[in-house]
Structures are given as C-alpha cells and as structure tokens.
Design a protein around this motif. Structure first.
Motif, short mmCIF file in Angstrom:
data_model
loop_
_atom_site.label_atom_id
_atom_site.label_comp_id
_atom_site.label_asym_id
_atom_site.label_seq_id
_atom_site.Cartn_x
_atom_site.Cartn_y
_atom_site.Cartn_z
N MET A 1 0.65 -0.94 -0.04
CA MET A 1 0.14 -0.33 0.35
C MET A 1 0.60 0.80 0.24
N GLY A 2 0.76 2.60 -0.22
CA GLY A 2 1.12 3.24 -0.12
C GLY A 2 1.59 4.29 1.39
N GLY A 3 1.88 3.30 2.01
CA GLY A 3 2.41 3.85 3.66
C GLY A 3 2.07 5.28 4.03
N LYS A 4 0.98 5.52 3.62
CA LYS A 4 -0.14 6.46 4.44
C LYS A 4 -0.73 5.80 5.01
N ASP A 5 -1.09 6.32 6.92
CA ASP A 5 -2.19 5.67 7.27
C ASP A 5 -3.30 7.16 7.08
N TYR A 6 -4.11 5.84 7.40
CA TYR A 6 -5.79 6.99 7.41
C TYR A 6 -6.28 6.45 8.27
N SER A 7 -6.82 6.79 9.19
CA SER A 7 -7.43 7.03 10.63
C SER A 7 -8.72 7.55 10.91
N ARG A 8 -9.94 6.84 11.54
CA ARG A 8 -10.61 7.89 11.83
C ARG A 8 -10.23 8.59 12.39
N ARG A 9 -9.20 8.14 13.72
CA ARG A 9 -8.74 8.43 14.87
C ARG A 9 -7.87 10.16 13.89
N LYS A 10 -7.24 9.47 13.79
CA LYS A 10 -6.53 10.68 13.17
C LYS A 10 -7.13 12.65 12.77
N PHE A 11 -8.33 11.57 12.20
CA PHE A 11 -9.17 12.39 11.59
C PHE A 11 -9.98 13.32 12.39
N ILE A 12 -10.56 12.89 12.98
CA ILE A 12 -11.41 13.42 14.16
C ILE A 12 -10.73 14.35 14.74
N ASN A 13 -9.31 13.68 15.74
CA ASN A 13 -8.22 14.75 16.35
C ASN A 13 -7.64 16.61 15.52
N LYS A 14 -8.27 15.74 14.45
CA LYS A 14 -7.22 16.79 13.69
C LYS A 14 -8.55 17.71 13.35
N CYS A 15 -9.85 17.23 12.85
CA CYS A 15 -10.54 18.12 13.16
C CYS A 15 -10.84 18.79 14.76
N PHE A 16 -10.71 18.59 15.76
CA PHE A 16 -11.25 18.66 16.82
C PHE A 16 -10.11 19.57 17.14
N SER A 17 -8.75 19.74 17.33
CA SER A 17 -7.64 20.80 17.10
C SER A 17 -8.14 21.86 16.01
N SER A 18 -9.01 21.67 15.09
CA SER A 18 -8.84 22.86 13.78
C SER A 18 -10.19 23.38 14.41
N GLY A 19 -11.00 23.34 15.00
CA GLY A 19 -12.08 23.99 15.37
C GLY A 19 -11.51 24.36 16.67
N SER A 20 -10.87 23.97 17.18
CA SER A 20 -10.61 25.05 18.75
C SER A 20 -9.72 25.82 18.33
#
Length: 124
Positions: free
Chosen positions: A1-20
């Motif tokens: 695979m491409g070596g990129k790690d897509y996870s729901r946890r990272k996505f939600i973390n980024k959303c909360f930090s950007s929103g904050s």
C-alpha cells in the motif's frame, strides 16, 4: 500500500484541534476590546446632568443604553409631522407621579413630543 495511515481517530483529532483553534481565535477577537470604557466616562461620552426637567435626566443610564437611544435616532422633538412618541405604539405613557413616559425599545425617560426611527402607528 502507499504507506499512508488513514484512521478515523487521526481525522477526528485534526477536526477537533482545528475547530478549537478557530473557536479560540473568534473568542479572542471578540473579547479584546471589551475593557475600553470600564473606568467611567473616559470614552468621551458625557451623561447629561440632572436639570429642572426630569425627562432630561439620563444619569442612571449606562453608556450602552445611551448608545442604543442614539442608534435608534431618538430626538426630544419630532421633525416628522404627525409622528411623535405620543402617538406611537411603542410608547409607554407617563404615570401620574411622573412627567415623562418611556419606550419599549430602550430605557430612560421619553418626551411625548419625541421621535425615533422605529415609530409605529397605533392600531385600534
């Protein structure tokens, strides 16, 4: 695979930090000018003093209330024919012990001959 790690946890973390960060910025920008006139009449607005006319006594009103009266264009004497506070639906008539009335829109005494931009005809 491409070596990129897509996870729901990272996505939600980024959303909360950007929103904050966004929420914090908005709060900071809205709160930074609130302490401008906290020590009385330093802002240049002088409250009219008590005179012989009780309808002219605005000493008990806050600067915010005075600004509200001004923003509504309240004047002591109407320049519009047949439109005065006395025949406005928002006017509160004077009580027997008081000489001046009031208004639903702002605090403080109101002349019966006054006028503001929110004048509304009295309906029967």
């Amino acid at each position: 695979m491409g070596g990129k790690d897509y996870s729901r946890r990272k996505f939600i973390n980024k959303c909360f930090s950007s929103g904050s960060v966004l929420l914090g910025s908005v709060l900071f920008l809205n709160c930074r000018g609130t302490n401008e006139s906290s020590s009385g009449n330093e802002s240049g607005h002088k409250k009219p003093s008590i005179s012989d006319d009780p309808c002219n006594d605005l000493t008990s009103l806050s600067d915010g209330e005075l600004k509200k009266r001004q923003s509504l264009g309240y004047v002591k004497q109407s320049t519009v024919p047949d439109n005065s506070c006395g025949n406005c639906a928002l006017y509160i008539p004077a009580k027997s012990e008081k000489k001046c009335g009031g208004c639903i829109l702002f605090k403080g005494p109101v002349y019966i001959e006054g006028h503001c931009v929110q004048w509304a005809a009295v309906t029967a």
